[in-house]
Scaffold this motif. Structure first.
Motif, PDB file in Angstrom:
ATOM      1  N   UNK A 207      -9.955   5.731  -7.730  1.00 27.95           N
ATOM      2  CA  UNK A 207      -8.578   5.453  -6.852  1.00 27.95           C
ATOM      3  C   UNK A 207      -8.641   4.085  -6.864  1.00 27.95           C
ATOM      4  N   UNK A 208      -9.398   3.370  -6.384  1.00 30.45           N
ATOM      5  CA  UNK A 208      -9.511   1.975  -5.806  1.00 30.45           C
ATOM      6  C   UNK A 208      -9.564   1.065  -7.176  1.00 30.45           C
ATOM      7  N   UNK A 209     -10.177   1.591  -8.130  1.00 29.29           N
ATOM      8  CA  UNK A 209      -9.951   0.543  -9.529  1.00 29.29           C
ATOM      9  C   UNK A 209      -8.478   0.743  -9.914  1.00 29.29           C
ATOM     10  N   UNK A 210      -7.942   2.001  -9.982  1.00 24.11           N
ATOM     11  CA  UNK A 210      -6.523   2.055 -10.372  1.00 24.11           C
ATOM     12  C   UNK A 210      -5.500   1.228  -9.354  1.00 24.11           C
ATOM     13  N   UNK A 211      -6.018   1.209  -8.118  1.00 31.57           N
ATOM     14  CA  UNK A 211      -4.914   0.605  -7.116  1.00 31.57           C
ATOM     15  C   UNK A 211      -4.985  -0.909  -7.586  1.00 31.57           C
ATOM     16  N   UNK A 212      -6.207  -1.328  -7.766  1.00 26.42           N
ATOM     17  CA  UNK A 212      -6.277  -2.865  -7.896  1.00 26.42           C
ATOM     18  C   UNK A 212      -5.532  -3.297  -9.296  1.00 26.42           C
ATOM     19  N   UNK A 213      -5.373  -2.396 -10.293  1.00 26.74           N
ATOM     20  CA  UNK A 213      -4.787  -2.598 -11.484  1.00 26.74           C
ATOM     21  C   UNK A 213      -3.226  -2.460 -10.979  1.00 26.74           C
ATOM     22  N   UNK A 214      -2.861  -1.441 -10.503  1.00 23.93           N
ATOM     23  CA  UNK A 214      -1.236  -1.224 -10.216  1.00 23.93           C
ATOM     24  C   UNK A 214      -0.750  -2.211  -9.107  1.00 23.93           C
ATOM     25  N   UNK A 215      -1.670  -2.656  -8.382  1.00 30.84           N
ATOM     26  CA  UNK A 215      -0.950  -3.691  -7.431  1.00 30.84           C
ATOM     27  C   UNK A 215      -0.856  -5.162  -8.034  1.00 30.84           C
ATOM     28  N   UNK A 216      -1.131  -5.331  -9.147  1.00 32.52           N
ATOM     29  CA  UNK A 216      -0.950  -6.649 -10.100  1.00 32.52           C
ATOM     30  C   UNK A 216       0.406  -6.413 -10.801  1.00 32.52           C
ATOM     31  N   UNK A 217       1.102  -5.297 -10.604  1.00 32.74           N
ATOM     32  CA  UNK A 217       1.963  -5.546 -11.639  1.00 32.74           C
ATOM     33  C   UNK A 217       3.333  -5.254 -10.679  1.00 32.74           C
ATOM     34  N   UNK A 218       4.231  -6.228 -10.710  1.00 31.65           N
ATOM     35  CA  UNK A 218       5.524  -6.348  -9.931  1.00 31.65           C
ATOM     36  C   UNK A 218       5.364  -5.700  -8.967  1.00 31.65           C
ATOM     37  N   UNK A 219       4.631  -6.271  -7.668  1.00 29.83           N
ATOM     38  CA  UNK A 219       4.716  -5.798  -6.413  1.00 29.83           C
ATOM     39  C   UNK A 219       4.809  -7.051  -5.713  1.00 29.83           C
ATOM     40  N   UNK A 220       5.345  -6.562  -4.251  1.00 28.26           N
ATOM     41  CA  UNK A 220       5.234  -7.617  -3.067  1.00 28.26           C
ATOM     42  C   UNK A 220       4.353  -7.620  -1.923  1.00 28.26           C
ATOM     43  N   UNK A 221       3.444  -6.392  -2.154  1.00 30.68           N
ATOM     44  CA  UNK A 221       2.632  -6.182  -0.840  1.00 30.68           C
ATOM     45  C   UNK A 221       1.268  -5.441  -1.360  1.00 30.68           C
ATOM     46  N   UNK A 222       0.348  -5.503  -0.709  1.00 30.16           N
ATOM     47  CA  UNK A 222      -0.934  -4.759  -0.949  1.00 30.16           C
ATOM     48  C   UNK A 222      -1.969  -5.979  -1.048  1.00 30.16           C
ATOM     49  N   UNK A 223      -3.310  -5.413  -1.212  1.00 31.13           N
ATOM     50  CA  UNK A 223      -4.338  -6.473  -1.283  1.00 31.13           C
ATOM     51  C   UNK A 223      -4.307  -6.995  -2.679  1.00 31.13           C
ATOM     52  N   UNK A 224      -3.864  -6.025  -3.741  1.00 30.27           N
ATOM     53  CA  UNK A 224      -3.941  -6.782  -5.154  1.00 30.27           C
ATOM     54  C   UNK A 224      -2.890  -7.739  -5.297  1.00 30.27           C
ATOM     55  N   UNK A 225      -1.560  -7.667  -4.721  1.00 32.22           N
ATOM     56  CA  UNK A 225      -0.635  -8.767  -4.627  1.00 32.22           C
ATOM     57  C   UNK A 225      -1.218  -9.879  -3.821  1.00 32.22           C
ATOM     58  N   UNK A 226      -1.771  -9.639  -2.845  1.00 34.00           N
ATOM     59  CA  UNK A 226      -2.464 -11.012  -1.977  1.00 34.00           C
ATOM     60  C   UNK A 226      -3.443 -11.689  -3.064  1.00 34.00           C
ATOM     61  N   UNK A 227      -4.270 -11.038  -3.698  1.00 29.50           N
ATOM     62  CA  UNK A 227      -5.063 -11.791  -4.713  1.00 29.50           C
ATOM     63  C   UNK A 227      -4.392 -12.330  -5.825  1.00 29.50           C
ATOM     64  N   UNK A 228      -3.466 -11.763  -6.548  1.00 26.09           N
ATOM     65  CA  UNK A 228      -2.593 -12.505  -7.526  1.00 26.09           C
ATOM     66  C   UNK A 228      -1.834 -13.672  -7.086  1.00 26.09           C
ATOM     67  N   UNK A 229      -1.340 -13.699  -5.765  1.00 28.70           N
ATOM     68  CA  UNK A 229      -0.647 -14.739  -5.332  1.00 28.70           C
ATOM     69  C   UNK A 229      -1.613 -15.816  -5.055  1.00 28.70           C
ATOM     70  N   UNK A 230      -2.798 -15.332  -4.586  1.00 27.91           N
ATOM     71  CA  UNK A 230      -3.830 -16.481  -4.125  1.00 27.91           C
ATOM     72  C   UNK A 230      -4.387 -17.194  -5.642  1.00 27.91           C
ATOM     73  N   UNK A 231      -4.404 -16.340  -6.960  1.00 31.65           N
ATOM     74  CA  UNK A 231      -4.869 -16.931  -8.052  1.00 31.65           C
ATOM     75  C   UNK A 231      -3.808 -17.830  -8.392  1.00 31.65           C
TER      76      UNK A 231
END
Length: 274
Positions: A207-231
């Motif tokens: 679930x956590x692995x899938x969430x990491x991938x999901x939050x890198x696709x066209x999202x405006x919130x979440x830990x994954x989005x925070x990481x992609x924005x920082x990148x």
């Protein structure tokens, strides 16, 4: 002449090896993480590890504290937890229903298990382009990815747990007059619980692995989005903070599940490391 009685030989009790105390074990388990953090900090401060490639732990800690103070971390963390919880509930619920049907009923095994076996050969993360066409790029995509990641480990472990129960135990319960529901409650459910807990632990990791991938696709919130924005701005300290958050969430969820498993399976005594 009477034979002299030989005095009894005193037996020296064997020294028992004492198991390490819980406090000592906890400190021992922390040794390697502390050593790695110290090495990481030293390598960053001496220039062996460039700061633009990987920020030192002290900088990561300051960044995490800053994000927590201004509320940024809490907002993104809440969104990630909401997605993970919804996906976990949907995927685990479907796995429990379909796994029970396939494991308990012959017709369920014939109708449910073959398509599930075929679908598991497809990596669910590779379905992202197709899922975008089906459900769009909103919240449904993230929750669907998490649900797929949760479903397969739960289903297969539950199915295997039910099928691995000794049939003689079920026959003995039937002979004692237990009905179908009573056999499920007193024989099948306790026998399948260890496999079910194993499946749940694997499902949470997926679930956590899938969430990491999901939050890198066209999202405006979440830990994954925070990481992609920082990148985008080469903020490696924020990226590492996000990675640590994911790691802590996984560790905490696994710890909670271990405690629940220990309480639910008090009758089982497994091999302990010496």
């Amino acid at each position: 002449m009477t034979a002299l009685a030989t005095p009894p030989v005193a037996t020296v009790p064997k020294a028992r090896t004492k198991a390490p105390r819980p406090a000592r074990r906890r400190w021992r388990r922390l040794t390697m993480p502390v050593v790695l953090v110290v090495f990481w900090e030293t390598a960053s401060r001496t220039g062996l590890l460039p700061e633009e490639k990987l920020s030192p732990p002290s900088q990561v800690l300051r960044t995490g504290w800053r994000l927590a103070e201004d509320g940024t971390l809490a907002i993104h963390l809440l969104d990630s937890l909401t997605r993970a919880g919804a996906g976990l509930a949907i995927g685990a619920g479907l796995a429990l229903v379909l796994g029970s049907v396939a494991g308990l009923l012959r017709v369920g095994d014939d109708l449910v298990d073959p398509p599930v076996q075929m679908a598991r050969m497809l990596p669910h993360l590779a379905l992202v382009p197709l899922l975008i066409i089906w459900v769009g790029i909103g919240e449904s995509l993230k929750i669907t990815l998490v649900s797929l990641g949760v479903f397969f480990p739960m289903y297969f472990n539950l199915y295997a747990g039910i099928r691995d129960i000794d049939e003689r135990l079920v026959e003995a319960a039937r002979t004692c007059g237990l009905g179908a529901l009573a056999r499920i409650r007193h024989v099948i459910l306790p026998g399948a619980l260890p496999a079910l807990f194993l499946g749940l632990r694997l499902a949470i990791g997926a679930a956590w692995l899938s969430l990491v991938v999901g939050e890198t696709v066209a999202t405006q919130s979440g830990i994954g989005f925070l990481m992609m924005e920082a990148r985008e701005f080469s903020q490696t300290d924020v990226v590492v903070v996000g990675l640590f958050i994911y790691a802590l969430l996984g560790l905490l969820s696994d710890l909670i599940l271990r405690i629940a498993e220990r309480k639910a399976l008090t009758w089982r005594r497994g091999l302990r490391a010496t």
